[in-house]
Design a protein around this motif. Structure first.
Motif, PDB file in Angstrom:
ATOM      1  N   THR A 159       0.842  -1.199   0.000  1.00 44.40           N
ATOM      2  CA  THR A 159       0.000   0.000   0.000  1.00 44.40           C
ATOM      3  C   THR A 159       0.876   1.246   0.000  1.00 44.40           C
ATOM      4  O   THR A 159       1.861   1.328   0.738  1.00 44.40           O
ATOM      5  N   ILE A 160       0.510   2.202  -0.836  1.00 44.83           N
ATOM      6  CA  ILE A 160       1.197   3.494  -0.929  1.00 44.83           C
ATOM      7  C   ILE A 160       0.421   4.518  -0.114  1.00 44.83           C
ATOM      8  O   ILE A 160      -0.794   4.660  -0.277  1.00 44.83           O
ATOM      9  N   ILE A 161       1.097   5.242   0.766  1.00 36.80           N
ATOM     10  CA  ILE A 161       0.489   6.423   1.383  1.00 36.80           C
ATOM     11  C   ILE A 161       1.136   7.634   0.717  1.00 36.80           C
ATOM     12  O   ILE A 161       2.364   7.746   0.663  1.00 36.80           O
ATOM     13  N   PHE A 162       0.301   8.496   0.139  1.00 35.00           N
ATOM     14  CA  PHE A 162       0.797   9.564  -0.734  1.00 35.00           C
ATOM     15  C   PHE A 162       0.477  10.936  -0.155  1.00 35.00           C
ATOM     16  O   PHE A 162      -0.672  11.240   0.185  1.00 35.00           O
ATOM     17  N   PHE A 163       1.519  11.789  -0.086  1.00 36.04           N
ATOM     18  CA  PHE A 163       1.393  13.167   0.390  1.00 36.04           C
ATOM     19  C   PHE A 163       1.646  14.105  -0.785  1.00 36.04           C
ATOM     20  O   PHE A 163       2.752  14.140  -1.337  1.00 36.04           O
ATOM     21  N   HIS A 164       0.628  14.875  -1.175  1.00 30.49           N
ATOM     22  CA  HIS A 164       0.737  15.719  -2.373  1.00 30.49           C
ATOM     23  C   HIS A 164       1.433  17.046  -2.091  1.00 30.49           C
ATOM     24  O   HIS A 164       1.759  17.392  -0.949  1.00 30.49           O
ATOM     25  N   GLY A 165       1.638  17.816  -3.164  1.00 33.48           N
ATOM     26  CA  GLY A 165       2.312  19.108  -3.070  1.00 33.48           C
ATOM     27  C   GLY A 165       1.424  20.199  -2.498  1.00 33.48           C
ATOM     28  O   GLY A 165       0.218  20.030  -2.320  1.00 33.48           O
ATOM     29  N   ASN A 166       2.024  21.361  -2.266  1.00 34.77           N
ATOM     30  CA  ASN A 166       1.315  22.414  -1.519  1.00 34.77           C
ATOM     31  C   ASN A 166       0.195  23.073  -2.315  1.00 34.77           C
ATOM     32  O   ASN A 166      -0.741  23.608  -1.725  1.00 34.77           O
ATOM     33  N   GLY A 167       0.253  23.037  -3.638  1.00 34.52           N
ATOM     34  CA  GLY A 167      -0.799  23.656  -4.440  1.00 34.52           C
ATOM     35  C   GLY A 167      -1.743  22.651  -5.055  1.00 34.52           C
ATOM     36  O   GLY A 167      -2.519  22.996  -5.952  1.00 34.52           O
ATOM     37  N   ASP A 168      -1.721  21.428  -4.549  1.00 35.81           N
ATOM     38  CA  ASP A 168      -2.482  20.349  -5.166  1.00 35.81           C
ATOM     39  C   ASP A 168      -3.646  19.931  -4.275  1.00 35.81           C
ATOM     40  O   ASP A 168      -3.891  20.505  -3.214  1.00 35.81           O
ATOM     41  N   ASN A 169      -4.375  18.917  -4.733  1.00 37.63           N
ATOM     42  CA  ASN A 169      -5.467  18.349  -3.952  1.00 37.63           C
ATOM     43  C   ASN A 169      -5.578  16.864  -4.298  1.00 37.63           C
ATOM     44  O   ASN A 169      -4.692  16.296  -4.936  1.00 37.63           O
ATOM     45  N   LEU A 170      -6.668  16.245  -3.892  1.00 37.92           N
ATOM     46  CA  LEU A 170      -6.813  14.806  -4.094  1.00 37.92           C
ATOM     47  C   LEU A 170      -6.949  14.422  -5.566  1.00 37.92           C
ATOM     48  O   LEU A 170      -6.524  13.332  -5.962  1.00 37.92           O
ATOM     49  N   LEU A 171      -7.503  15.305  -6.375  1.00 43.43           N
ATOM     50  CA  LEU A 171      -7.586  15.006  -7.809  1.00 43.43           C
ATOM     51  C   LEU A 171      -6.193  14.922  -8.427  1.00 43.43           C
ATOM     52  O   LEU A 171      -5.904  14.031  -9.231  1.00 43.43           O
ATOM     53  N   GLY A 172      -5.339  15.847  -8.035  1.00 46.56           N
ATOM     54  CA  GLY A 172      -3.971  15.798  -8.505  1.00 46.56           C
ATOM     55  C   GLY A 172      -3.235  14.584  -7.977  1.00 46.56           C
ATOM     56  O   GLY A 172      -2.416  13.985  -8.683  1.00 46.56           O
TER      57      GLY A 172
END
Length: 269
Positions: free
Chosen positions: A70-83
């Protein structure tokens, strides 16, 4: 205007600009998008994590196929769950489980983002996975851009399968200092000092960066590499800070994750 008055004007301007940057820096560092998804895309389900300071946060989850981590993913500061879905589409196609973390103050979540808060959000996501019966040793932590901060912290705290940083930085003051050299690095409130933590992460580390990244420059990759000489490194030619969403990044991530699959997940050992 005399030289004395000009010098005083410049001094006042610099002090005022620095004070403004100090008080407003989190609005600049965490520009949460005003638009956010109203529901998960196909294959994901909406779940909620609970932080230790009382916040209930949304996240998207899809279960792993048998034999996949399982991957736990932390996105960038200007992104959201769609990204985040786009940045992990290759891993989803590979059958990996995915928990896409949404930060406090993002995506309709309560609270305001900051370094300590993002660490709490990451810890809440790790606890949620544990309640699903997914051991930390079966989890690959991935952080994109500012997500490299909570990703590195979670890999430091937990005995995870691997840590993968995409367009990650050595520390936030390093990024600010390169972009605005006139701002003293000591004024950057959120540190995200990834480089100082990497040597203490027990899991394998993978670092991927674009050689044309002008926001988080490749100098950050060099500092991270010095901090963790045994890390696997991929420098992608012609890629900028949008690297995580590219087809090239998807292929590289999948290849590395498939290599990790040669070490069986804890649940199968």
């Amino acid at each position: 205007m005399s030289f004395a008055k000009l010098g005083l004007f410049i001094l006042v301007f610099v002090v005022a600009a620095t004070a403004l940057l100090y008080t407003q820096q989190r609005r600049l560092i965490f520009p949460a998008p005003s638009q956010y998804p109203q529901g998960p895309s196909s294959g994901f389900r909406l779940v909620h994590t609970q932080t230790d300071d009382g916040l209930r946060l949304i996240a998207y989850y899809r279960a792993a196929q048998p034999g996949r981590r399982t991957i736990i993913f932390f996105h960038g500061n200007g992104d959201n769950l769609l990204g985040a879905i786009q940045a992990t589409r290759g891993l989803a196609a590979n059958g990996n489980g995915l928990l896409l973390v949404e930060y406090r103050g993002y995506g309709g979540n309560p609270g305001s983002p900051g370094e300590a808060g993002l660490y709490r959000d990451g810890a809440a996501a790790m606890r949620w996975l544990a309640t699903e019966g997914i051991a930390a040793r079966d989890v690959i932590v991935v952080g994109n851009s500012i997500g490299s901060g909570p990703a590195t912290e979670m890999a430091l705290r937990h005995d995870v399968a691997a840590l993968m940083l995409v367009s990650g930085f050595s520390s936030l003051p390093d990024v600010v200092g390169e972009a605005m050299s006139f701002v003293p690095r000591t004024l950057v409130r959120d540190r995200f000092d990834n480089a100082s933590k990497l040597a203490r992460v027990k899991a394998p580390v993978f670092l991927m960066h674009g050689d044309a990244d002008t926001l988080v420059t490749p100098a950050n990759l060099a500092r991270l590499r010095r901090a963790r000489p045994d890390a696997t490194v991929a420098l992608v030619a012609g890629a900028g800070h949008e690297l995580a969403y590219s087809a090239a990044a998807q292929a590289i991530l999948i290849d590395w994750v498939k290599g990790l699959q040669n070490r069986p997940p804890q649940s199968e050992s």
